[in-house]
Design a protein around this motif. Structure first.
Motif, PDB file in Angstrom:
ATOM      1  N   UNK A  62       0.825  -1.200   0.000  1.00  0.00           N
ATOM      2  CA  UNK A  62       0.000   0.000   0.000  1.00  0.00           C
ATOM      3  C   UNK A  62       0.867   1.260   0.000  1.00  0.00           C
ATOM      4  N   UNK A  63       1.949   1.241   0.810  1.00  0.00           N
ATOM      5  CA  UNK A  63       2.840   2.396   0.802  1.00  0.00           C
ATOM      6  C   UNK A  63       3.503   2.555  -0.564  1.00  0.00           C
ATOM      7  N   UNK A  64       3.842   1.433  -1.198  1.00  0.00           N
ATOM      8  CA  UNK A  64       4.444   1.487  -2.523  1.00  0.00           C
ATOM      9  C   UNK A  64       3.501   2.073  -3.551  1.00  0.00           C
ATOM     10  N   UNK A  65       2.228   1.670  -3.495  1.00  0.00           N
ATOM     11  CA  UNK A  65       1.245   2.231  -4.427  1.00  0.00           C
ATOM     12  C   UNK A  65       1.078   3.728  -4.209  1.00  0.00           C
ATOM     13  N   UNK A  66       1.109   4.128  -2.938  1.00  0.00           N
ATOM     14  CA  UNK A  66       1.012   5.558  -2.636  1.00  0.00           C
ATOM     15  C   UNK A  66       2.239   6.307  -3.174  1.00  0.00           C
ATOM     16  N   UNK A  67       3.423   5.683  -3.050  1.00  0.00           N
ATOM     17  CA  UNK A  67       4.655   6.320  -3.542  1.00  0.00           C
ATOM     18  C   UNK A  67       4.629   6.458  -5.062  1.00  0.00           C
ATOM     19  N   UNK A  68       4.130   5.427  -5.760  1.00  0.00           N
ATOM     20  CA  UNK A  68       4.038   5.497  -7.230  1.00  0.00           C
ATOM     21  C   UNK A  68       3.179   6.682  -7.641  1.00  0.00           C
ATOM     22  N   UNK A  69       2.033   6.825  -6.994  1.00  0.00           N
ATOM     23  CA  UNK A  69       1.140   7.943  -7.313  1.00  0.00           C
ATOM     24  C   UNK A  69       1.802   9.276  -6.983  1.00  0.00           C
ATOM     25  N   UNK A  70       2.514   9.324  -5.853  1.00  0.00           N
ATOM     26  CA  UNK A  70       3.160  10.561  -5.439  1.00  0.00           C
ATOM     27  C   UNK A  70       4.251  10.985  -6.430  1.00  0.00           C
ATOM     28  N   UNK A  71       5.092  10.017  -6.865  1.00  0.00           N
ATOM     29  CA  UNK A  71       6.155  10.367  -7.821  1.00  0.00           C
ATOM     30  C   UNK A  71       5.576  10.768  -9.173  1.00  0.00           C
ATOM     31  N   UNK A  72       4.475  10.170  -9.549  1.00  0.00           N
ATOM     32  CA  UNK A  72       3.831  10.537 -10.815  1.00  0.00           C
ATOM     33  C   UNK A  72       3.319  11.975 -10.752  1.00  0.00           C
ATOM     34  N   UNK A  73       2.717  12.326  -9.629  1.00  0.00           N
ATOM     35  CA  UNK A  73       2.228  13.699  -9.465  1.00  0.00           C
ATOM     36  C   UNK A  73       3.393  14.698  -9.452  1.00  0.00           C
ATOM     37  N   UNK A  74       4.511  14.291  -8.827  1.00  0.00           N
ATOM     38  CA  UNK A  74       5.690  15.171  -8.809  1.00  0.00           C
ATOM     39  C   UNK A  74       6.254  15.365 -10.216  1.00  0.00           C
ATOM     40  N   UNK A  75       6.261  14.293 -11.007  1.00  0.00           N
ATOM     41  CA  UNK A  75       6.753  14.401 -12.385  1.00  0.00           C
ATOM     42  C   UNK A  75       5.869  15.359 -13.191  1.00  0.00           C
ATOM     43  N   UNK A  76       4.557  15.277 -13.013  1.00  0.00           N
ATOM     44  CA  UNK A  76       3.632  16.169 -13.716  1.00  0.00           C
ATOM     45  C   UNK A  76       3.872  17.626 -13.301  1.00  0.00           C
ATOM     46  N   UNK A  77       4.082  17.833 -11.989  1.00  0.00           N
ATOM     47  CA  UNK A  77       4.329  19.186 -11.505  1.00  0.00           C
ATOM     48  C   UNK A  77       5.619  19.752 -12.111  1.00  0.00           C
ATOM     49  N   UNK A  78       6.661  18.906 -12.139  1.00  0.00           N
ATOM     50  CA  UNK A  78       7.935  19.372 -12.699  1.00  0.00           C
ATOM     51  C   UNK A  78       7.788  19.750 -14.162  1.00  0.00           C
ATOM     52  N   UNK A  79       7.007  18.966 -14.918  1.00  0.00           N
ATOM     53  CA  UNK A  79       6.796  19.294 -16.345  1.00  0.00           C
ATOM     54  C   UNK A  79       6.036  20.597 -16.502  1.00  0.00           C
ATOM     55  N   UNK A  80       5.042  20.825 -15.665  1.00  0.00           N
ATOM     56  CA  UNK A  80       4.273  22.076 -15.747  1.00  0.00           C
ATOM     57  C   UNK A  80       5.160  23.278 -15.449  1.00  0.00           C
ATOM     58  N   UNK A  81       6.171  23.056 -14.630  1.00  0.00           N
ATOM     59  CA  UNK A  81       7.071  24.146 -14.275  1.00  0.00           C
ATOM     60  C   UNK A  81       8.259  24.246 -15.223  1.00  0.00           C
ATOM     61  N   UNK A  82       8.256  23.404 -16.236  1.00  0.00           N
ATOM     62  CA  UNK A  82       9.331  23.470 -17.218  1.00  0.00           C
ATOM     63  C   UNK A  82      10.609  22.806 -16.780  1.00  0.00           C
ATOM     64  N   UNK A  83      10.547  21.951 -15.781  1.00  0.00           N
ATOM     65  CA  UNK A  83      11.730  21.251 -15.300  1.00  0.00           C
ATOM     66  C   UNK A  83      11.663  19.784 -15.748  1.00  0.00           C
ATOM     67  N   UNK A  84      12.028  19.606 -17.022  1.00  0.00           N
ATOM     68  CA  UNK A  84      11.979  18.254 -17.576  1.00  0.00           C
ATOM     69  C   UNK A  84      12.980  17.326 -16.887  1.00  0.00           C
ATOM     70  N   UNK A  85      14.103  17.888 -16.441  1.00  0.00           N
ATOM     71  CA  UNK A  85      15.096  17.061 -15.756  1.00  0.00           C
ATOM     72  C   UNK A  85      14.546  16.481 -14.452  1.00  0.00           C
ATOM     73  N   UNK A  86      13.810  17.341 -13.707  1.00  0.00           N
ATOM     74  CA  UNK A  86      13.215  16.874 -12.461  1.00  0.00           C
ATOM     75  C   UNK A  86      12.090  15.864 -12.734  1.00  0.00           C
ATOM     76  N   UNK A  87      11.353  16.101 -13.806  1.00  0.00           N
ATOM     77  CA  UNK A  87      10.278  15.177 -14.171  1.00  0.00           C
ATOM     78  C   UNK A  87      10.837  13.799 -14.491  1.00  0.00           C
ATOM     79  N   UNK A  88      11.979  13.820 -15.231  1.00  0.00           N
ATOM     80  CA  UNK A  88      12.613  12.552 -15.583  1.00  0.00           C
ATOM     81  C   UNK A  88      13.111  11.820 -14.324  1.00  0.00           C
ATOM     82  N   UNK A  89      13.691  12.549 -13.407  1.00  0.00           N
ATOM     83  CA  UNK A  89      14.183  11.943 -12.171  1.00  0.00           C
ATOM     84  C   UNK A  89      13.029  11.362 -11.348  1.00  0.00           C
TER      85      UNK A  89
END
Length: 222
Positions: A62-89
Motif C-alpha cells: 500500500x505504501x508502494x502504491x502511494x509512492x508510485x502515485x506521489x512520484x507521478x504527481x511530482x513528475x507532472x508538476x515538474x513538467x508544468x514548471x518546465x523542469x523536464x530534468x526533475x520530471x525525468x528523475x
C-alpha cells in the motif's frame, strides 16, 4: 528423544499400535499428548508469525502504491514548471518503486500457500490430539474400574458379607439420615424447595390417575 520426530510422524501415527506395544499405556498416552500439544503450539506460532509478515507485506504494498502515485504527481508538476530534468528523475523513482512492488506482489502467493498448509496441519494435529485425549479418558476410566474391582475383591476376601454387615451398614445410614433430618427441623423451606415439593406431588397425582385409569380399563375388558 520424543515419540515423534516430525509433523508427518504424528499425523501418520497409529495410536492403537503405539499403545499395544507399550508396557505402560497410560504413561505413553501422556507423552503422546504432550508432544502433540507442543507441536501444535509450534505450528500455531509459525502461523501467527506468517500472518504478521503477510500483513506487513500488504502495508508495504500500500505504501508502494502511494509512492508510485506521489512520484507521478511530482513528475507532472515538474513538467508544468518546465523542469523536464526533475520530471525525468521523478519518473525514475516511480519506476524503482514499481520494481519493488512487483517483487512484493510475487511474495504474496507464497505466504498464502504457507498459511493454507499450516491451517491444514493445525486441523490434522487437532484431530489427532482430540483422538489421543479421548483414548486417554478411556484408559483412565478402565484403570479406575479395575482399581474399584480390585478394592471390592479385596474387601470381599477380607470380610465375608453377612446379614450382620448389612444391618450395621443400615444403622449407619439411619444415623446419618437422622442427623440430616434433625438439622432441618425448624428450618423454613425455600421457595425453590416448596415449588419442587408441589411438582413432585403433582407427578405422583398424575401417576396415580394414570394407574386408576389403566386398572379401570382392565376391569372393563374382563
Amino acid at each position: 528423544m520424543g515419540i515423534f520426530s516430525r509433523f508427518s510422524d504424528i499425523v501418520g501415527s497409529n495410536l492403537n499400535s503405539l499403545l499395544e506395544r507399550s508396557n505402560d499405556p497410560q504413561k505413553t498416552i501422556r507423552l503422546i499428548i504432550q508432544e502433540m500439544e507442543d507441536t501444535l503450539v509450534e505450528v500455531r506460532t509459525t502461523s501467527a508469525r506468517t500472518i504478521a509478515e503477510r500483513k506487513e507485506l500488504e502495508r508495504r504494498l500500500q505504501r508502494g502504491r502511494d509512492d508510485v502515485l506521489d512520484w507521478e504527481q511530482k513528475a507532472e508538476l515538474a513538467l508544468r514548471k518546465g523542469r523536464e530534468d526533475l520530471a525525468k528523475a521523478a519518473l525514475m523513482e516511480r519506476a524503482r518503486v514499481e520494481d519493488s512492488l512487483n517483487e512484493w506482489r510475487q511474495r504474496l502467493p507464497l505466504y498464502d500457500e504457507t498459511l493454507t498448509r499450516l491451517t491444514t496441519e493445525i486441523g490434522q494435529l487437532q484431530d489427532k490430539l482430540d483422538d489421543a485425549r479421548a483414548r486417554q479418558a478411556g484408559l483412565t476410566t478402565r484403570h479406575q474400574a479395575v482399581d474399584s474391582r480390585w478394592k471390592i475383591r479385596r474387601q470381599l476376601d477380607q470380610e465375608p458379607v453377612t446379614q450382620e454387615n448389612f444391618t450395621a451398614y443400615e444403622r449407619e445410614v439411619d444415623q446419618k439420615e437422622a442427623h440430616l433430618e434433625a438439622h432441618d427441623l425448624g428450618r423454613r423451606k425455600t421457595l425453590a424447595e416448596e415449588i419442587e415439593e408441589l411438582a413432585a406431588k403433582d407427578r405422583i397425582d398424575q401417576q396415580l390417575a394414570a394407574l386408576k385409569a389403566r386398572m379401570a380399563g382392565e376391569t372393563k375388558e374382563s
